[in-house]
Design a protein around this motif. Sequence first.
Motif, mmCIF file in Angstrom:
data_model
loop_
_atom_site.group_PDB
_atom_site.id
_atom_site.type_symbol
_atom_site.label_atom_id
_atom_site.label_comp_id
_atom_site.label_asym_id
_atom_site.label_seq_id
_atom_site.Cartn_x
_atom_site.Cartn_y
_atom_site.Cartn_z
ATOM 1 N N VAL A 93 -4.468 0.303 -10.266
ATOM 2 C CA VAL A 93 -5.033 -0.466 -11.379
ATOM 3 C C VAL A 93 -5.439 -1.848 -10.876
ATOM 4 N N PHE A 151 1.577 3.280 -9.764
ATOM 5 C CA PHE A 151 0.700 2.891 -10.868
ATOM 6 C C PHE A 151 0.011 1.557 -10.580
ATOM 7 N N TYR A 152 0.765 0.585 -10.080
ATOM 8 C CA TYR A 152 0.180 -0.717 -9.766
ATOM 9 C C TYR A 152 -0.870 -0.625 -8.665
ATOM 10 N N GLN A 163 -0.867 -5.699 -6.831
ATOM 11 C CA GLN A 163 -1.681 -4.532 -6.497
ATOM 12 C C GLN A 163 -1.743 -4.324 -4.987
ATOM 13 N N ASN A 184 -4.892 -4.863 -12.421
ATOM 14 C CA ASN A 184 -3.777 -5.789 -12.582
ATOM 15 C C ASN A 184 -2.834 -5.241 -13.642
ATOM 16 N N PRO A 185 -1.583 -5.726 -13.674
ATOM 17 C CA PRO A 185 -0.604 -5.169 -14.624
ATOM 18 C C PRO A 185 -0.920 -5.455 -16.093
ATOM 19 N N LYS A 236 -4.763 -3.231 -16.694
ATOM 20 C CA LYS A 236 -4.415 -1.850 -16.340
ATOM 21 C C LYS A 236 -5.639 -0.933 -16.280
ATOM 22 N N GLU A 237 -6.715 -1.432 -15.710
ATOM 23 C CA GLU A 237 -7.914 -0.619 -15.542
ATOM 24 C C GLU A 237 -7.851 0.144 -14.219
#
Length: 316
Positions: free
Chosen positions: A67, A63-64, A283, A69-70, A73-74
């Motif tokens: 995206v 997931f990271y 990321q 950034n955490p 989360k885009e």
Amino acid sequence: MRRNADGQTNERGSVVNRMRKSFKRGRSTKKAMRETAVSWAFLLPSLMGVLTFFVLPFCVVVFYSIVNNPIQKEFVGFFNFERVFTNNAFRQAAYNTFKFSVIAVPLAVALSLFLAVVMESGIPFKSQFRSFFLSPMMVPIASIVLIWQVLFHFNGIVNVVGMYFGGPKIDWLKSDKAQIVIVVLFLWKNLGYNMILFMAALSSVPKDLIEVARLESATDSQIFWTIKMRYLSSTVLFVTIMSLINSFKVFREIYLLTGDYPYKTLYMMQHFMNNTFASVDYQKLSASAILMALVIIVLMFIMFITENRYGKDIEG
């Protein structure tokens, strides 16, 4: 009347037999279900541990990696992987890690197999040699690092001996020869354990096959490659996988010897990931971890396919 009685008797007997068979099938089905439930009950704690500490964290890493950034989360697709591929530090670390594994892992497998064969031949002082090769497993890592610093320091023992024979004085850990030092350290640490595994596998080779081969005038080389190596195929696979895993763990020794930013030939993938984690770039760290995992999976898949083709007749 007698025919009817016989027919009814046969019909009753067949009904009773069918009932008995269905009852037995029901009992066997219940027994199988009960055994399955017990098996899952024993496996459940391990499965929960694997899910909690391996599968779920890996899903978070995936997931990271896609995206920005955490926090926001885009979704950014493969942008983080592009950042990793264009990063010079990642390229240097990947090249050094690949080069080290290509050199160190085959050497560890071949030399440990050679030592196992030599030990099997009944040389004198066999137990002493075995203890000598196993001794690095009992030495703490701090002591190993201290020994290597004494040996390969600019004013260390290796340079003193080399200069005595007319060789140049080399700063081993800050030169292009730095990876040689780490390869020797890796071999010194892992040869003993791998040797014991190969010795155990060699002792399990059927003696009658070897005796038949000798009766057929087969040479020692032919016996080794056509009989022993086939029975050693699964052990070779296991030793190769363990050596590959240990080659990625060599970061610990390099870090203690040289710190966060060693000489360029010693900058490994673990250095890159450790420094990326320190800079809180999750990321890029996640993307590099996934790439590293994919490479390891592909290598292990190739090794399993090779072992399956080479040793499937022995396993069957």
